[in-house]
Design a protein around this motif. Structure first.
Motif, PDB file in Angstrom:
ATOM      1  N   CYS A   1      49.151 117.066  67.470  1.00 58.78           N
ATOM      2  CA  CYS A   1      48.309 115.964  67.027  1.00 58.78           C
ATOM      3  C   CYS A   1      49.009 114.665  67.407  1.00 58.78           C
ATOM      4  O   CYS A   1      50.183 114.471  67.070  1.00 58.78           O
ATOM      5  N   THR A   2      48.310 113.804  68.129  1.00 58.67           N
ATOM      6  CA  THR A   2      48.821 112.490  68.478  1.00 58.67           C
ATOM      7  C   THR A   2      47.912 111.436  67.867  1.00 58.67           C
ATOM      8  O   THR A   2      46.765 111.719  67.512  1.00 58.67           O
ATOM      9  N   GLY A   3      48.413 110.205  67.757  1.00 55.85           N
ATOM     10  CA  GLY A   3      47.585 109.172  67.153  1.00 55.85           C
ATOM     11  C   GLY A   3      48.009 107.775  67.525  1.00 55.85           C
ATOM     12  O   GLY A   3      49.110 107.559  68.043  1.00 55.85           O
ATOM     13  N   VAL A   4      47.107 106.846  67.287  1.00 54.05           N
ATOM     14  CA  VAL A   4      47.402 105.421  67.406  1.00 54.05           C
ATOM     15  C   VAL A   4      47.667 104.920  65.988  1.00 54.05           C
ATOM     16  O   VAL A   4      46.803 105.038  65.112  1.00 54.05           O
ATOM     17  N   ILE A   5      48.866 104.395  65.771  1.00 49.07           N
ATOM     18  CA  ILE A   5      49.299 103.986  64.440  1.00 49.07           C
ATOM     19  C   ILE A   5      49.383 102.467  64.375  1.00 49.07           C
ATOM     20  O   ILE A   5      49.794 101.814  65.324  1.00 49.07           O
TER      21      ILE A   5
ATOM     22  N   HIS B   1      43.069 109.466  66.279  1.00 53.83           N
ATOM     23  CA  HIS B   1      43.956 110.589  66.558  1.00 53.83           C
ATOM     24  C   HIS B   1      43.263 111.595  67.453  1.00 53.83           C
ATOM     25  O   HIS B   1      42.032 111.634  67.543  1.00 53.83           O
ATOM     26  N   ASP B   2      44.069 112.400  68.101  1.00 52.37           N
ATOM     27  CA  ASP B   2      43.565 113.457  68.972  1.00 52.37           C
ATOM     28  C   ASP B   2      44.323 114.726  68.625  1.00 52.37           C
ATOM     29  O   ASP B   2      45.551 114.710  68.470  1.00 52.37           O
ATOM     30  N   VAL B   3      43.585 115.812  68.486  1.00 50.21           N
ATOM     31  CA  VAL B   3      44.221 117.063  68.104  1.00 50.21           C
ATOM     32  C   VAL B   3      43.767 118.171  69.045  1.00 50.21           C
ATOM     33  O   VAL B   3      42.590 118.265  69.395  1.00 50.21           O
ATOM     34  N   ASN B   4      44.725 118.965  69.504  1.00 46.14           N
ATOM     35  CA  ASN B   4      44.400 120.135  70.314  1.00 46.14           C
ATOM     36  C   ASN B   4      45.220 121.306  69.809  1.00 46.14           C
ATOM     37  O   ASN B   4      45.842 121.216  68.740  1.00 46.14           O
TER      38      ASN B   4
ATOM     39  N   ASN C   1      51.577 104.203  69.854  1.00 48.81           N
ATOM     40  CA  ASN C   1      51.175 105.603  69.971  1.00 48.81           C
ATOM     41  C   ASN C   1      52.299 106.486  69.447  1.00 48.81           C
ATOM     42  O   ASN C   1      53.478 106.147  69.592  1.00 48.81           O
ATOM     43  N   ALA C   2      51.935 107.606  68.869  1.00 47.83           N
ATOM     44  CA  ALA C   2      52.964 108.507  68.355  1.00 47.83           C
ATOM     45  C   ALA C   2      52.464 109.945  68.331  1.00 47.83           C
ATOM     46  O   ALA C   2      51.258 110.191  68.205  1.00 47.83           O
ATOM     47  N   THR C   3      53.378 110.863  68.476  1.00 47.92           N
ATOM     48  CA  THR C   3      53.085 112.268  68.206  1.00 47.92           C
ATOM     49  C   THR C   3      53.321 112.498  66.723  1.00 47.92           C
ATOM     50  O   THR C   3      54.391 112.178  66.205  1.00 47.92           O
ATOM     51  N   LEU C   4      52.326 113.016  66.051  1.00 42.19           N
ATOM     52  CA  LEU C   4      52.417 113.211  64.605  1.00 42.19           C
ATOM     53  C   LEU C   4      52.939 114.590  64.231  1.00 42.19           C
ATOM     54  O   LEU C   4      53.623 114.752  63.216  1.00 42.19           O
ATOM     55  N   GLN C   5      52.627 115.586  65.074  1.00 39.10           N
ATOM     56  CA  GLN C   5      53.029 116.949  64.723  1.00 39.10           C
ATOM     57  C   GLN C   5      52.745 117.858  65.909  1.00 39.10           C
ATOM     58  O   GLN C   5      51.788 117.637  66.658  1.00 39.10           O
ATOM     59  N   ASP C   6      53.578 118.874  66.105  1.00 40.30           N
ATOM     60  CA  ASP C   6      53.244 119.900  67.085  1.00 40.30           C
ATOM     61  C   ASP C   6      52.943 121.214  66.368  1.00 40.30           C
ATOM     62  O   ASP C   6      53.315 121.408  65.204  1.00 40.30           O
ATOM     63  N   PHE C   7      52.255 122.092  67.058  1.00 38.52           N
ATOM     64  CA  PHE C   7      51.764 123.333  66.459  1.00 38.52           C
ATOM     65  C   PHE C   7      52.340 124.556  67.180  1.00 38.52           C
ATOM     66  O   PHE C   7      52.866 124.463  68.289  1.00 38.52           O
ATOM     67  N   ASN C   8      52.232 125.679  66.503  1.00 35.39           N
ATOM     68  CA  ASN C   8      52.608 126.977  67.073  1.00 35.39           C
ATOM     69  C   ASN C   8      54.105 127.117  67.347  1.00 35.39           C
ATOM     70  O   ASN C   8      54.512 128.017  68.081  1.00 35.39           O
ATOM     71  N   VAL C   9      54.906 126.231  66.778  1.00 32.55           N
ATOM     72  CA  VAL C   9      56.358 126.333  66.918  1.00 32.55           C
ATOM     73  C   VAL C   9      56.987 126.166  65.533  1.00 32.55           C
ATOM     74  O   VAL C   9      56.439 125.470  64.677  1.00 32.55           O
TER      75      VAL C   9
END
Length: 207
Positions: free
Chosen positions: A116-120, A109-112, A40-48
């Motif tokens: 964005c997080t995902g299974v790699i 992946h899951d995005v909110n 599992n990994a965090t791919l990217q964060d938003f609004n920052v």
């Protein structure tokens, strides 16, 4: 030429990596003549603001990462990423995934509005095997977005993605532009090997 307060300044995005990174719940698979890891990994964060002075708005990235082409690729097990970003500014190259350079795929992946997080899953390719071995040697894999997107320049120099973009993939990089873009390290590594006699998989928690 002087920029207006919110003028579009770029369309091509390949985030440069500026710092080191980390993966979570790593499982090792050695079966069907394939050897790879899943995590599992965090791919990217938003609004920052990231290290490159860019802000990706969640309102723009949610539809971008739920686009039909992304969902189709993922459904067919072919939302691939390469080992490193292409060393080119050619748009055709940016939009094309080179099979010789692919190292991993995003299984789900899951995005909110925040990230964005995902299974790699690493691939049993030349680059994928290098990635697998590096992870098993203790590397925390990091990821960086490749996309075509309008960047709106703010007066303070910040570049903002505030409308839907064309996301291509998340490439494997050494230092991600988003500090959170690492694998999840909160769970122990599991080694999974094929056990023909038992008719299934045996899971061994690594020490």
């Amino acid at each position: 030429m002087r920029l207006n307060k919110e003028e579009v300044v770029a369309y091509l995005i390949m985030e440069e990596s500026l710092e080191p990174v980390q993966a979570n719940d790593v499982k090792v698979y050695d079966k069907n003549n394939l050897f790879y890891v899943r995590f599992n990994a965090t791919l990217q964060d938003f609004n920052v603001k990231n290290r490159n002075g860019r802000v990706y708005m969640g309102s723009a990235m949610i539809p971008s990462l739920r686009a039909d082409h992304i969902m189709e690729l993922q459904k067919n097990g072919s939302w691939f990423g390469e080992a490193g970003h292409p060393m080119s500014d050619d748009i055709k190259r940016i939009l094309t995934i080179d099979p010789k350079l692919i190292s991993h795929r995003i299984v789900s992946h899951d995005v909110n509005n925040y990230r964005c997080t995902g299974v790699i899953e690493t691939l049993d390719t030349d680059m994928g095997r290098q990635m697998t071995k590096s992870i098993l040697q203790g590397m925390n894999p990091a990821f960086s977005l490749r996309a075509l997107a309008p960047l709106v320049k703010k007066p303070d120099g910040t570049a903002v993605v505030q409308s839907k973009c064309h996301a291509v993939c998340y490439d494997w990089v050494v230092l991600p532009s988003h500090k959170v873009a690492y694998a999840d390290q909160s769970a122990p590594v599991e080694k999974i090997v094929k056990n023909v006699m038992a008719g299934g998989n045996v899971v061994n928690e690594s020490t």
